[in-house]
Design a protein around this motif. Structure first.
Motif, PDB file in Angstrom:
ATOM      1  N   ILE A   1       0.841  -1.203   0.000  1.00  0.00           N
ATOM      2  CA  ILE A   1       0.000   0.000   0.000  1.00  0.00           C
ATOM      3  C   ILE A   1       0.874   1.249   0.000  1.00  0.00           C
ATOM      4  CG2 ILE A   1      -1.609   1.388   1.388  1.00  0.00           C
ATOM      5  CD1 ILE A   1      -2.894  -1.249   2.282  1.00  0.00           C
ATOM      6  N   GLY A   2       1.901   1.261   0.854  1.00  0.00           N
ATOM      7  CA  GLY A   2       2.808   2.401   0.916  1.00  0.00           C
ATOM      8  C   GLY A   2       3.528   2.633  -0.397  1.00  0.00           C
ATOM      9  N   GLY A   3       3.989   1.558  -1.034  1.00  0.00           N
ATOM     10  CA  GLY A   3       4.708   1.682  -2.298  1.00  0.00           C
ATOM     11  C   GLY A   3       3.839   2.195  -3.428  1.00  0.00           C
ATOM     12  N   PHE A   4       2.659   1.611  -3.606  1.00  0.00           N
ATOM     13  CA  PHE A   4       1.778   2.020  -4.696  1.00  0.00           C
ATOM     14  C   PHE A   4       1.233   3.438  -4.487  1.00  0.00           C
ATOM     15  CE2 PHE A   4       1.194  -2.675  -5.485  1.00  0.00           C
ATOM     16  CZ  PHE A   4       1.764  -2.650  -6.755  1.00  0.00           C
ATOM     17  N   SER A   5       1.033   3.834  -3.242  1.00  0.00           N
ATOM     18  CA  SER A   5       0.514   5.174  -2.954  1.00  0.00           C
ATOM     19  C   SER A   5       1.457   6.250  -3.478  1.00  0.00           C
ATOM     20  CB  SER A   5       0.327   5.359  -1.445  1.00  0.00           C
ATOM     21  OG  SER A   5      -0.599   4.441  -0.931  1.00  0.00           O
TER      22      SER A   5
ATOM     23  N   ARG B   1       9.275   2.453   4.036  1.00  0.00           N
ATOM     24  CA  ARG B   1       9.079   3.546   5.007  1.00  0.00           C
ATOM     25  C   ARG B   1       7.651   3.571   5.559  1.00  0.00           C
ATOM     26  NH1 ARG B   1       7.755   9.266   5.056  1.00  0.00           N
ATOM     27  NH2 ARG B   1       6.964   9.099   2.922  1.00  0.00           N
ATOM     28  N   LEU B   2       6.674   3.658   4.669  1.00  0.00           N
ATOM     29  CA  LEU B   2       5.284   3.734   5.121  1.00  0.00           C
ATOM     30  C   LEU B   2       4.806   2.407   5.697  1.00  0.00           C
ATOM     31  CD1 LEU B   2       3.708   5.853   2.215  1.00  0.00           C
ATOM     32  CD2 LEU B   2       4.473   6.636   4.465  1.00  0.00           C
ATOM     33  N   GLY B   3       5.287   1.307   5.109  1.00  0.00           N
ATOM     34  CA  GLY B   3       4.901   0.003   5.640  1.00  0.00           C
ATOM     35  C   GLY B   3       5.427  -0.219   7.045  1.00  0.00           C
ATOM     36  N   THR B   4       6.679   0.186   7.277  1.00  0.00           N
ATOM     37  CA  THR B   4       7.269   0.047   8.614  1.00  0.00           C
ATOM     38  C   THR B   4       6.549   0.935   9.617  1.00  0.00           C
ATOM     39  OG1 THR B   4       9.446  -0.449   7.674  1.00  0.00           O
ATOM     40  CG2 THR B   4       9.395   0.293   9.968  1.00  0.00           C
ATOM     41  N   TYR B   5       6.268   2.182   9.212  1.00  0.00           N
ATOM     42  CA  TYR B   5       5.579   3.100  10.119  1.00  0.00           C
ATOM     43  C   TYR B   5       4.192   2.574  10.484  1.00  0.00           C
ATOM     44  CZ  TYR B   5       3.506   7.299  12.093  1.00  0.00           C
ATOM     45  OH  TYR B   5       2.879   8.195  12.935  1.00  0.00           O
ATOM     46  N   GLN B   6       3.462   2.105   9.483  1.00  0.00           N
ATOM     47  CA  GLN B   6       2.111   1.617   9.759  1.00  0.00           C
ATOM     48  C   GLN B   6       2.133   0.363  10.616  1.00  0.00           C
ATOM     49  OE1 GLN B   6      -0.716   3.374   8.882  1.00  0.00           O
ATOM     50  NE2 GLN B   6      -1.530   1.950  10.407  1.00  0.00           N
ATOM     51  N   THR B   7       3.154  -0.475  10.414  1.00  0.00           N
ATOM     52  CA  THR B   7       3.298  -1.666  11.252  1.00  0.00           C
ATOM     53  C   THR B   7       3.542  -1.276  12.702  1.00  0.00           C
ATOM     54  OG1 THR B   7       4.187  -2.958   9.395  1.00  0.00           O
ATOM     55  CG2 THR B   7       4.639  -3.771  11.620  1.00  0.00           C
ATOM     56  N   LEU B   8       4.410  -0.285  12.917  1.00  0.00           N
ATOM     57  CA  LEU B   8       4.666   0.204  14.278  1.00  0.00           C
ATOM     58  C   LEU B   8       3.399   0.817  14.883  1.00  0.00           C
ATOM     59  CD1 LEU B   8       8.166   1.895  13.713  1.00  0.00           C
ATOM     60  CD2 LEU B   8       7.697  -0.287  14.853  1.00  0.00           C
ATOM     61  N   ASP B   9       2.629   1.521  14.016  1.00  0.00           N
ATOM     62  CA  ASP B   9       1.376   2.122  14.481  1.00  0.00           C
ATOM     63  C   ASP B   9       0.361   1.036  14.838  1.00  0.00           C
ATOM     64  OD1 ASP B   9      -0.346   4.588  14.769  1.00  0.00           O
ATOM     65  OD2 ASP B   9      -1.520   3.526  13.269  1.00  0.00           O
ATOM     66  N   ASN B  10       0.288  -0.009  14.009  1.00  0.00           N
ATOM     67  CA  ASN B  10      -0.633  -1.116  14.285  1.00  0.00           C
ATOM     68  C   ASN B  10      -0.296  -1.829  15.592  1.00  0.00           C
ATOM     69  OD1 ASN B  10      -1.875  -0.549  11.861  1.00  0.00           O
ATOM     70  ND2 ASN B  10      -0.892  -2.215  10.739  1.00  0.00           N
TER      71      ASN B  10
ATOM     72  N   THR C   1       3.737  15.188  -1.214  1.00  0.00           N
ATOM     73  CA  THR C   1       3.349  14.811   0.147  1.00  0.00           C
ATOM     74  C   THR C   1       1.839  14.670   0.256  1.00  0.00           C
ATOM     75  OG1 THR C   1       5.275  15.912   1.115  1.00  0.00           O
ATOM     76  CG2 THR C   1       3.418  15.510   2.575  1.00  0.00           C
ATOM     77  N   ILE C   2       1.128  15.658  -0.288  1.00  0.00           N
ATOM     78  CA  ILE C   2      -0.335  15.642  -0.217  1.00  0.00           C
ATOM     79  C   ILE C   2      -0.901  14.421  -0.956  1.00  0.00           C
ATOM     80  CG2 ILE C   2      -2.433  16.841  -0.964  1.00  0.00           C
ATOM     81  CD1 ILE C   2      -0.842  19.486  -0.513  1.00  0.00           C
ATOM     82  N   LEU C   3      -0.435  14.197  -2.190  1.00  0.00           N
ATOM     83  CA  LEU C   3      -0.951  13.072  -2.968  1.00  0.00           C
ATOM     84  C   LEU C   3      -0.565  11.728  -2.353  1.00  0.00           C
ATOM     85  CD1 LEU C   3      -0.255  14.387  -6.581  1.00  0.00           C
ATOM     86  CD2 LEU C   3      -2.502  14.031  -5.541  1.00  0.00           C
ATOM     87  N   SER C   4       0.702  11.614  -1.901  1.00  0.00           N
ATOM     88  CA  SER C   4       1.165  10.351  -1.318  1.00  0.00           C
ATOM     89  C   SER C   4       0.360   9.980  -0.082  1.00  0.00           C
ATOM     90  CB  SER C   4       2.652  10.451  -0.938  1.00  0.00           C
ATOM     91  OG  SER C   4       3.459  10.633  -2.070  1.00  0.00           O
ATOM     92  N   LEU C   5       0.224  10.945   0.831  1.00  0.00           N
ATOM     93  CA  LEU C   5      -0.479  10.663   2.075  1.00  0.00           C
ATOM     94  C   LEU C   5      -1.972  10.466   1.837  1.00  0.00           C
ATOM     95  CD1 LEU C   5       1.353  13.102   4.529  1.00  0.00           C
ATOM     96  CD2 LEU C   5       1.712  10.644   4.216  1.00  0.00           C
ATOM     97  N   LEU C   6      -2.502  11.181   0.861  1.00  0.00           N
ATOM     98  CA  LEU C   6      -3.923  11.021   0.535  1.00  0.00           C
ATOM     99  C   LEU C   6      -4.180   9.632  -0.056  1.00  0.00           C
ATOM    100  CD1 LEU C   6      -6.663  12.459   0.498  1.00  0.00           C
ATOM    101  CD2 LEU C   6      -6.115  13.264  -1.801  1.00  0.00           C
ATOM    102  N   PHE C   7      -3.334   9.233  -1.040  1.00  0.00           N
ATOM    103  CA  PHE C   7      -3.465   7.897  -1.620  1.00  0.00           C
ATOM    104  C   PHE C   7      -3.274   6.826  -0.551  1.00  0.00           C
ATOM    105  CE2 PHE C   7      -2.003   9.557  -6.016  1.00  0.00           C
ATOM    106  CZ  PHE C   7      -3.315   9.819  -6.373  1.00  0.00           C
TER     107      PHE C   7
END
Length: 307
Positions: free
Chosen positions: A6-10, A81-90, A282-288
């Motif tokens: 999800i992080g990569g495709f976003s 990056r986003l996958g690791t962050y979301q895993t830590l958040d989960n 940043t806006i598009l990445s985080l929104l996606f």
């Protein structure tokens, strides 16, 4: 694994739109390298003039130079990056016992995930930078590498300098993404939570992540630009027969030389281009990212309930 995809495709989705701004930003950051203001020819006077100049001299397609490595970089680096962050958040490592975001935990998680992502994506980012800086001699800035494509560049660098040659410049990339990621993900999480708590918008409103990403983009550009300039310089510099940079020995040497030769504003070259690129990206990445996660969670719940 899903969080990483999800992080990569976003971020790949955002990259398609913002890559021309990355080309312009890279050229402006290399312009006048290690020269005092007023002692070099300014091929790119501002971000708009840079767009026109690149399109007029190099051709319109040149505004998408380095798109292939840019997409691969976004997929690998931001996937990690986003996958690791979301895993830590989960795992609940960014929140308190009530589920509220703790700012320092979010910053640490963002920095750690950014550091990991930067290391993974470094070889591709180096090639991307070198491809995007290459131009007609009349508007050339920085060292001009002769790579014809991403695969040719990676093979050539590996053949001549070995595996370590592919990670040249990683010392500049890791602090760049560490600082940017810590600023981006923490401000996005906190801003989104604050905006949601105001009760102005419905819980799943498109406006909540959009406004959170807009706040995050300003913070990212402010803190990340000096590290971005240093990273660009380290990646693009010429190398000797051993694969060592001939202009800068490392991150600290690069910071010192830029400050000594170009002054404090040397660290903010291409700031407008950085915001025009990093802001929308940043806006598009985080929104996606936010929307894809919503779809994934909805799809997952629907599939579970159907079983």
């Amino acid at each position: 694994m899903t969080e990483f995809l999800i992080g990569g495709f976003s971020t790949c989705g955002a990259c398609v739109f913002t890559n021309p701004l990355e080309v312009v930003k890279t050229r402006m950051q290399l312009q006048g390298e290690l020269k005092s203001r007023g002692t070099y020819q300014r091929h790119y006077r501002n971000v708009f003039h840079a767009f026109l100049t690149v399109g007029r001299v190099d051709g319109l397609l040149a505004l998408q130079k380095g798109l292939v490595p840019a997409l691969w970089y976004q997929f690998f680096m931001n996937g990690v990056r986003l996958g690791t962050y979301q895993t830590l958040d989960n795992l609940g490592l960014t929140t308190d016992k009530d589920g509220n975001v703790v700012w320092w935990r979010s910053i640490v998680a963002g920095a750690a995930s950014g550091c990991a992502g930067a290391f993974v994506g470094s070889p591709i980012y180096m090639v991307k930078t070198q491809l995007q800086s290459r131009s007609a001699s009349t508007i050339a800035v920085g060292h001009q590498h002769t790579h014809a494509s991403m695969t040719q560049a990676l093979r050539g660098i590996y053949k001549e300098y070995g595996i370590l040659g592919l990670w040249r410049g990683v010392s500049g990339a890791m602090p760049r993404v560490t600082v940017g990621s810590a600023a981006q993900l923490s401000t996005f999480a906190i801003s989104k939570e604050k905006i949601q708590n105001l009760g102005i918008f419905p819980h799943h409103s498109f406006a909540v992540p959009m406004l959170g990403a807009m706040v995050s983009s300003v913070v990212v550009v402010t803190f990340m630009t000096p590290f971005d300039v240093v990273s660009t310089r380290l990646y693009n510099q010429p190398v000797d027969a051993r694969g060592k940079g001939t202009l800068y020995r490392g991150v600290w040497d690069c910071f010192q030389k830029i400050f000594h030769k170009e002054g404090i504003w040397g660290f903010y070259k291409g700031t407008a281009a950085s915001y025009f690129r990093l802001g929308p990206h940043t806006i598009l990445s985080l929104l996606f990212w936010d929307r894809f996660r919503e779809l994934y969670l909805q799809f997952g719940k629907g599939r579970d309930s159907a079983v």
